[in-house]
Enzyme design. Structure first.
Site, PDB file in Angstrom:
ATOM      1  N   GLU A  43       1.885  -3.500  11.071  1.00 22.83           N
ATOM      2  CA  GLU A  43       1.538  -3.631   9.659  1.00 22.83           C
ATOM      3  C   GLU A  43       2.517  -2.853   8.787  1.00 22.83           C
ATOM      4  OE1 GLU A  43      -2.720  -3.102   8.344  1.00 22.83           O
ATOM      5  OE2 GLU A  43      -1.666  -2.005   6.777  1.00 22.83           O
ATOM      6  N   GLU A  44       3.151  -1.867   9.353  1.00 23.10           N
ATOM      7  CA  GLU A  44       4.066  -1.018   8.583  1.00 23.10           C
ATOM      8  C   GLU A  44       5.496  -1.562   8.498  1.00 23.10           C
ATOM      9  OE1 GLU A  44       3.219   1.509   6.803  1.00 23.10           O
ATOM     10  OE2 GLU A  44       1.148   1.490   7.481  1.00 23.10           O
TER      11      GLU A  44
ATOM     12  N   LEU B  72      -2.003   2.997  11.819  1.00 20.60           N
ATOM     13  CA  LEU B  72      -2.983   3.915  11.223  1.00 20.60           C
ATOM     14  C   LEU B  72      -3.695   3.210  10.080  1.00 20.60           C
ATOM     15  CD1 LEU B  72      -3.610   6.681  12.279  1.00 20.60           C
ATOM     16  CD2 LEU B  72      -2.330   7.648  10.399  1.00 20.60           C
ATOM     17  N   ASP B  73      -4.808   2.611  10.411  1.00 26.71           N
ATOM     18  CA  ASP B  73      -5.555   1.869   9.392  1.00 26.71           C
ATOM     19  C   ASP B  73      -6.464   2.814   8.616  1.00 26.71           C
ATOM     20  OD1 ASP B  73      -6.451  -0.784   8.288  1.00 26.71           O
ATOM     21  OD2 ASP B  73      -8.346   0.121   8.880  1.00 26.71           O
TER      22      ASP B  73
ATOM     23  N   ASP C  15      -1.743  -2.174  13.987  1.00 31.55           N
ATOM     24  CA  ASP C  15      -1.836  -1.441  12.725  1.00 31.55           C
ATOM     25  C   ASP C  15      -1.907   0.014  13.170  1.00 31.55           C
ATOM     26  OD1 ASP C  15      -2.423  -0.207  10.385  1.00 31.55           O
ATOM     27  OD2 ASP C  15      -4.072  -1.529   9.812  1.00 31.55           O
TER      28      ASP C  15
ATOM     29  N   GLU D 252      -5.428  -6.774  12.148  1.00 34.17           N
ATOM     30  CA  GLU D 252      -6.791  -6.282  11.929  1.00 34.17           C
ATOM     31  C   GLU D 252      -7.840  -7.302  12.377  1.00 34.17           C
ATOM     32  OE1 GLU D 252      -5.781  -5.554   7.876  1.00 34.17           O
ATOM     33  OE2 GLU D 252      -5.654  -3.388   8.127  1.00 34.17           O
TER      34      GLU D 252
ATOM     35  N   ASP E   4       1.230   7.605   8.700  1.00 36.74           N
ATOM     36  CA  ASP E   4       1.436   6.186   9.036  1.00 36.74           C
ATOM     37  C   ASP E   4       2.791   5.999   9.684  1.00 36.74           C
ATOM     38  OD1 ASP E   4      -0.592   6.090   7.213  1.00 36.74           O
ATOM     39  OD2 ASP E   4       0.119   4.293   6.207  1.00 36.74           O
TER      40      ASP E   4
ATOM     41  N   ASP F 202       0.840  -1.199   0.000  1.00 35.44           N
ATOM     42  CA  ASP F 202       0.000   0.000   0.000  1.00 35.44           C
ATOM     43  C   ASP F 202       0.878   1.254   0.000  1.00 35.44           C
ATOM     44  OD1 ASP F 202      -2.242  -1.742   0.582  1.00 35.44           O
ATOM     45  OD2 ASP F 202      -1.426  -1.825   2.606  1.00 35.44           O
TER      46      ASP F 202
HETATM   47  P1  AHM Z   1     -11.195  -1.505  -0.218  1.00 36.24           P
HETATM   48  O1  AHM Z   1     -10.796  -0.163  -0.692  1.00 36.24           O
HETATM   49  O2  AHM Z   1     -10.645  -2.609  -1.058  1.00 36.24           O
HETATM   50  O3  AHM Z   1     -12.676  -1.635  -0.015  1.00 36.24           O
HETATM   51  O4  AHM Z   1     -10.487  -1.687   1.207  1.00 36.24           O
HETATM   52  C1  AHM Z   1     -10.931  -1.045   2.358  1.00 36.24           C
HETATM   53  C2  AHM Z   1     -10.210  -1.575   3.549  1.00 36.24           C
HETATM   54  C3  AHM Z   1     -10.694  -1.010   4.847  1.00 36.24           C
HETATM   55  O5  AHM Z   1     -11.677  -1.824   5.440  1.00 36.24           O
HETATM   56  C4  AHM Z   1      -9.446  -0.942   5.684  1.00 36.24           C
HETATM   57  O6  AHM Z   1      -9.511   0.093   6.603  1.00 36.24           O
HETATM   58  C5  AHM Z   1      -8.362  -0.700   4.684  1.00 36.24           C
HETATM   59  O7  AHM Z   1      -8.839  -1.208   3.460  1.00 36.24           O
HETATM   60  C6  AHM Z   1      -7.107  -1.422   5.050  1.00 36.24           C
HETATM   61  O8  AHM Z   1      -6.055  -0.922   4.303  1.00 36.24           O
HETATM   62  P2  AHM Z   1      -4.825  -0.214   5.053  1.00 36.24           P
HETATM   63  O9  AHM Z   1      -4.438  -1.078   6.207  1.00 36.24           O
HETATM   64  O10 AHM Z   1      -3.794  -0.211   3.984  1.00 36.24           O
HETATM   65  O11 AHM Z   1      -5.236   1.152   5.465  1.00 36.24           O
HETATM   66 MG    MG Z   2      -4.632  -1.702   7.964  1.00 36.68          MG
END
Ligand code: AHM
Ligand code: MG
Length: 337
Positions: free
Chosen positions: A93-94, A117-118, A115, A282, A70, A64
């Site tokens: 996660e980072e 900053l999710d 995680d 998560e 983050d 990502d």
């Molecule tokens: P999507 O865009 O495929 O629907 O994904 C959304 C999801 C969220 O539920 C979650 O907060 C996020 O993707 C997780 O991604 P990250 O950890 O990279 O922020």
């Molecule tokens: Mg996340």
């Protein structure tokens, strides 16, 4: 101060007294609370500070885009947990691998995974984001913690929680005796009990999924969502769709109001057949919280908390929320292979 005012620090101390512990676990929790306040303050200013808003141009280990906040949040949590002498290893996660406590600090009994900053792609557009954390006791006896300490099934969690940075900042946590939510009062910088003993409704009226992936879902998921949109479901009228795209925010709403969140298997990316979300940072912590609140979390085939993790960044399908809704999804998954 009003004697009835239940700050999170007081709640942590009172819980520790009931259990008669040494206070090590409480110290870990207190550091998480501190880190959450620091991150909350930065998130609130994200739109103001040019150098904080926007991406670093790097990608993290799971592919990502990394946003500067983050990186900041990750550092805040690692630093806050490193020096107290109560933690032996962390994972984030980072970060690619496990995070060891620097040599200069003593090592403790706890393993913390987070995680930081999710939902960080939502920062630039002022949508709620969150932190998710999970705490285990170490398996190894002493010294630095190891990968083995991190790869424990979720039912062994000692505690878990999340922080939502939104119209207010709310921290929800559980140590295995129910779930409590605390709202940050910015005027005094304290989290105060605002959601005591959270119980999630047995059945909800909301579903949360990225329905743009419908054509790539398995037959069970398609049939289930069709069912929720029909008048043949438990409510005899369509469910409502609510999807923020920020897991903590979607989860928090459904926890309080009832509902089901789904990030199921799909065939979009052959490298991610099990969906996007990670077991350790998560799915596990939120599964622990939801079960403590009377809900349930599943991959569609098995209980999230029973999964023995094989690697740090393992992804799992996540179906989570009101118990009757998640059980019904499992039934659809079983019958529509
Ligand atoms: P999507 O865009 O495929 O629907 O994904 C959304 C999801 C969220 O539920 C979650 O907060 C996020 O993707 C997780 O991604 P990250 O950890 O990279 O922020
Ligand atoms: Mg996340």
């Amino acid at each position: 101060m009003d004697d009835r005012l239940m700050t999170i620090e007081r709640h942590i101390i009172e819980q520790q007294r009931t259990h008669g512990g040494k206070g090590d676990f409480s110290a870990v929790l207190s550091q998480i609370v501190f880190a959450a306040k620091v991150v909350s303050a930065q998130v609130a200013q994200a739109g103001l500070a040019e150098n904080i808003l926007g991406g670093t141009g790097d990608t993290n280990v799971t592919g990502d885009d990394v946003q500067k906040l983050d990186v900041f949040a990750n550092r805040v949590f690692i630093n806050a947990l490193s020096y107290i002498g109560k933690v032996c290893v962390m994972a984030s996660e980072e970060e690619d691998g496990i995070i060891l406590v620097p040599d200069k600090y003593p090592k403790g009994d706890y393993v913390v995974m987070f995680d930081p900053l999710d939902g960080s792609s939502n920062i630039d557009v002022d949508v709620s984001i969150g932190t998710i954390f999970s705490i285990f006791k170490r398996l190894t006896k002493e010294g630095d913690g190891t990968l083995e300490d991190c790869l424990q099934p979720g039912y062994k969690q000692f505690g878990a929680g999340y922080v939502i940075y939104s119209s207010s900042t709310v921290l929800v946590y559980s140590t295995g005796e129910g779930v409590n939510g605390f709202t940050l009062d910015p005027s005094v910088g304290e989290f105060v009990l605002s959601h005591p003993d959270i119980k999630t409704p047995k059945r909800g009226k909301i579903y949360s999924a990225n329905e743009a992936y419908y054509n790539y879902w398995k037959p069970g998921t398609k049939a289930y969502i069709d069912h929720l949109k029909s008048d043949g479901n438990a409510h005899k009228k369509p469910y409502s769709l609510r999807y923020i795209g920020s897991l903590v925010a979607d989860f928090h709403r459904n926890l309080l109001k009832g509902g089901i969140f789904l990030y199921p298997e799909d065939t979009i990316d052959p490298k991610k057949p099990t969906g996007k979300l990670r077991l350790l940072y998560e799915a596990n912590p939120l599964a622990f919280i939801v079960e403590q609140a009377g809900g349930y979390a599943s991959t569609g085939y098995e209980r999230i908390l029973d999964i023995a993790p094989a690697k740090l960044h393992q992804r799992v399908p996540l179906i989570i929320g009101s118990k009757d809704d998640v059980l019904e999804y499992e039934e659809f998954a079983r019958k529509n292979k």
